[in-house]
Write a protein that holds these residues in place. Structure first.
Motif, PDB file in Angstrom:
ATOM      1  N   VAL A 133       1.176   0.309  -9.657  1.00 27.62           N
ATOM      2  CA  VAL A 133       1.418  -0.727  -8.653  1.00 27.62           C
ATOM      3  C   VAL A 133       0.430  -0.579  -7.496  1.00 27.62           C
ATOM      4  O   VAL A 133      -0.106  -1.566  -6.974  1.00 27.62           O
ATOM      5  CB  VAL A 133       2.862  -0.670  -8.142  1.00 27.62           C
ATOM      6  CG1 VAL A 133       3.086  -1.668  -7.000  1.00 27.62           C
ATOM      7  CG2 VAL A 133       3.842  -0.926  -9.281  1.00 27.62           C
ATOM      8  N   LEU A 134       0.169   0.655  -7.116  1.00 29.43           N
ATOM      9  CA  LEU A 134      -0.799   0.897  -6.047  1.00 29.43           C
ATOM     10  C   LEU A 134      -2.190   0.435  -6.455  1.00 29.43           C
ATOM     11  O   LEU A 134      -2.924  -0.164  -5.656  1.00 29.43           O
ATOM     12  CB  LEU A 134      -0.820   2.382  -5.676  1.00 29.43           C
ATOM     13  CG  LEU A 134      -1.700   2.772  -4.485  1.00 29.43           C
ATOM     14  CD1 LEU A 134      -1.278   2.034  -3.228  1.00 29.43           C
ATOM     15  CD2 LEU A 134      -1.653   4.278  -4.261  1.00 29.43           C
TER      16      LEU A 134
ATOM     17  N   PRO B  27       0.804  -1.222   0.000  1.00 29.87           N
ATOM     18  CA  PRO B  27       0.000   0.000   0.000  1.00 29.87           C
ATOM     19  C   PRO B  27       0.838   1.274   0.000  1.00 29.87           C
ATOM     20  O   PRO B  27       0.290   2.363  -0.127  1.00 29.87           O
ATOM     21  CB  PRO B  27      -0.811  -0.124   1.289  1.00 29.87           C
ATOM     22  CG  PRO B  27       0.019  -0.982   2.175  1.00 29.87           C
ATOM     23  CD  PRO B  27       0.701  -1.958   1.270  1.00 29.87           C
ATOM     24  N   ALA B  28       2.151   1.120   0.117  1.00 29.33           N
ATOM     25  CA  ALA B  28       3.026   2.288   0.097  1.00 29.33           C
ATOM     26  C   ALA B  28       3.668   2.492  -1.273  1.00 29.33           C
ATOM     27  O   ALA B  28       4.587   3.303  -1.415  1.00 29.33           O
ATOM     28  CB  ALA B  28       4.122   2.143   1.153  1.00 29.33           C
TER      29      ALA B  28
ATOM     30  N   GLU C 159       8.138   7.002   7.761  1.00 25.78           N
ATOM     31  CA  GLU C 159       7.060   7.992   7.833  1.00 25.78           C
ATOM     32  C   GLU C 159       6.164   7.908   6.593  1.00 25.78           C
ATOM     33  O   GLU C 159       4.937   8.005   6.694  1.00 25.78           O
ATOM     34  CB  GLU C 159       7.646   9.403   7.951  1.00 25.78           C
ATOM     35  CG  GLU C 159       8.454   9.643   9.227  1.00 25.78           C
ATOM     36  CD  GLU C 159       9.876   9.126   9.148  1.00 25.78           C
ATOM     37  OE1 GLU C 159      10.595   9.232  10.153  1.00 25.78           O
ATOM     38  OE2 GLU C 159      10.276   8.606   8.071  1.00 25.78           O
ATOM     39  N   TRP C 160       6.781   7.734   5.435  1.00 22.88           N
ATOM     40  CA  TRP C 160       6.014   7.596   4.194  1.00 22.88           C
ATOM     41  C   TRP C 160       5.158   6.329   4.237  1.00 22.88           C
ATOM     42  O   TRP C 160       3.989   6.353   3.879  1.00 22.88           O
ATOM     43  CB  TRP C 160       6.962   7.550   2.997  1.00 22.88           C
ATOM     44  CG  TRP C 160       6.319   7.040   1.722  1.00 22.88           C
ATOM     45  CD1 TRP C 160       6.265   5.750   1.288  1.00 22.88           C
ATOM     46  CD2 TRP C 160       5.622   7.816   0.747  1.00 22.88           C
ATOM     47  NE1 TRP C 160       5.594   5.655   0.095  1.00 22.88           N
ATOM     48  CE2 TRP C 160       5.186   6.920  -0.268  1.00 22.88           C
ATOM     49  CE3 TRP C 160       5.340   9.169   0.615  1.00 22.88           C
ATOM     50  CZ2 TRP C 160       4.482   7.340  -1.386  1.00 22.88           C
ATOM     51  CZ3 TRP C 160       4.636   9.593  -0.514  1.00 22.88           C
ATOM     52  CH2 TRP C 160       4.212   8.688  -1.498  1.00 22.88           C
ATOM     53  N   PHE C 161       5.764   5.238   4.668  1.00 18.48           N
ATOM     54  CA  PHE C 161       5.063   3.957   4.700  1.00 18.48           C
ATOM     55  C   PHE C 161       3.824   4.027   5.589  1.00 18.48           C
ATOM     56  O   PHE C 161       2.745   3.570   5.207  1.00 18.48           O
ATOM     57  CB  PHE C 161       6.007   2.859   5.199  1.00 18.48           C
ATOM     58  CG  PHE C 161       5.334   1.535   5.424  1.00 18.48           C
ATOM     59  CD1 PHE C 161       4.978   0.739   4.343  1.00 18.48           C
ATOM     60  CD2 PHE C 161       5.052   1.103   6.707  1.00 18.48           C
ATOM     61  CE1 PHE C 161       4.351  -0.488   4.554  1.00 18.48           C
ATOM     62  CE2 PHE C 161       4.431  -0.111   6.925  1.00 18.48           C
ATOM     63  CZ  PHE C 161       4.083  -0.911   5.840  1.00 18.48           C
ATOM     64  N   VAL C 162       3.966   4.594   6.771  1.00 15.32           N
ATOM     65  CA  VAL C 162       2.832   4.664   7.704  1.00 15.32           C
ATOM     66  C   VAL C 162       1.734   5.575   7.148  1.00 15.32           C
ATOM     67  O   VAL C 162       0.555   5.210   7.134  1.00 15.32           O
ATOM     68  CB  VAL C 162       3.304   5.161   9.084  1.00 15.32           C
ATOM     69  CG1 VAL C 162       2.105   5.472   9.979  1.00 15.32           C
ATOM     70  CG2 VAL C 162       4.210   4.123   9.741  1.00 15.32           C
TER      71      VAL C 162
END
Length: 360
Positions: free
Chosen positions: A184-185, A177-178, A221-224
């Motif tokens: 891809v998303l 989801p990141a 931070e981006w992933f979360v």
């Protein structure tokens, strides 16, 4: 009972020291039973409790003002208060767990235990031991499009006839989801929606999906932030009686998962803690730390062993992980969490659980 000698002392080492000094006993096995609050109404004092097994006795090392009598109590057949669903860690309820543990009560309930369909003998094990099955056939995304089974797969129909309880493990290859690439998303969202729909169609109320963190690719931070936004969107397709559990694989620390839980703040999104993955070179913390951190959001657990480096999915007794201690901690912190043995052979580990009196 005793206090830490200094700030930062390992409670386990302190417990072994106090046991030896006050009783003369040396334990071959020390199982953590978790923390409790003896006076939770007005104090933040925390006491760590352990169960010592395999005792050998020598000389005590009492202080001059200590007067203690050591005596034995029979443990077999001892009964304690009924198991409760409450997760409060007050002294009375924690003490009841000690009585249960000292009396040899099993730590794993069969009605909460599953075997994975990656196990060649999972159907036989599920029938014989009365367990659920976690369906791994849909880990391959193309199976959701009607593609033929993989050579290693057990037929879904065979699994469905072997049990009445199921968890569905959804696809994970190349999905996150990141994802930075919008295509891809889009694929990730599509596959997750397909898995959710498949589980709903099959009447399955718990689904496991990988969280999708890639070290050296995504900033935490981006992933979360990205994951939280995607899951807020996807939860619109999740029925109220279904739980989606995000599983750790390459995440170095549990805060990546707990931060998503806090940001989304929806009871349908919970954590699947893979304790074997938490014991590989990808993890910066030992499995027990993961368990303590994830406990407030924990719904499901994957259990297997390894040597602390690679992800081997080895038998419960074949590795460096303290499986009995982890099961004790799990029972103390998240007694209603379900658990899947993710093994290629289930019977040897189930026999081990029985031999160690860990299986109800």
């Amino acid at each position: 009972a005793g206090k830490l000698d200094y700030i930062g002392e390992d409670p386990r080492e302190a417990a072994l020291r106090e046991l030896r000094e006050e009783t003369g006993a040396v334990a071959s096995e020390l199982i953590p039973l978790g923390p409790f609050y003896p006076t939770c109404a007005y104090s933040t004092e925390v006491i760590q409790m352990f169960l010592a097994r395999g005792l050998s006795f020598g000389e005590r090392e009492l202080d001059e003002d200590e007067f203690l009598n050591v005596f034995r109590l029979p443990g077999a057949g001892r009964k304690g208060p009924e198991r409760r669903n409450s997760r409060r860690q007050d002294a009375g309820r924690r003490a009841s767990r000690v009585v249960h543990a000292a009396g040899g009560e099993a730590l794993v309930r069969r009605d909460l235990l599953y075997v994975s369909s990656i196990g060649e003998d999972c159907c036989e094990a599920a029938r014989e031991f009365g367990l659920g099955i976690e369906l791994a056939q849909f880990c391959t995304a193309a199976r959701l499009d009607g593609a033929p089974p993989e050579p290693w797969e057990l037929p879904v129909e065979r699994c469905l006839s072997a049990s009445s309880r199921f968890v569905l493990h959804g696809p994970f290859n190349e999905l996150t989801p990141a994802a930075i690439d919008p295509l891809v998303l889009d694929v990730t969202k599509k596959r997750y929606r397909q898995a959710i729909k498949k589980a709903h169609t099959m009447g399955i109320q718990k689904i496991v999906l990988h969280a999708g963190f890639l070290p050296l690719v995504y900033y935490p931070e981006w992933f979360v932030k990205r994951s939280a936004a995607v899951w807020r969107e996807l939860l619109c397709d999740v029925p109220d009686d279904m739980t989606v559990c995000l599983e750790n694989v390459l995440e170095p620390e549990p805060q990546l998962l707990t931060a998503i839980m806090e940001a989304v703040h929806d009871p349908r999104l919970r954590i699947c803690l893979d304790l074997g993955h938490a014991n590989t070179c990808a993890s910066a913390l030992p499995p027990e730390n993961w368990l303590r951190a994830c406990a407030p959001y924990l719904s499901h657990v994957h259990l297997h062993n390894n040597q602390g480096g690679r992800d081997l999915h080895a038998a419960l007794f074949d590795g460096v992980m303290d499986i009995a201690g982890l099961l004790s901690l799990l029972e103390a912190l998240s007694p209603q969490a379900t658990c899947t043995l993710e093994l290629t052979q289930d019977r040897p580990s189930l026999d081990w659980l029985v031999e160690k009196h860990l299986l109800e």
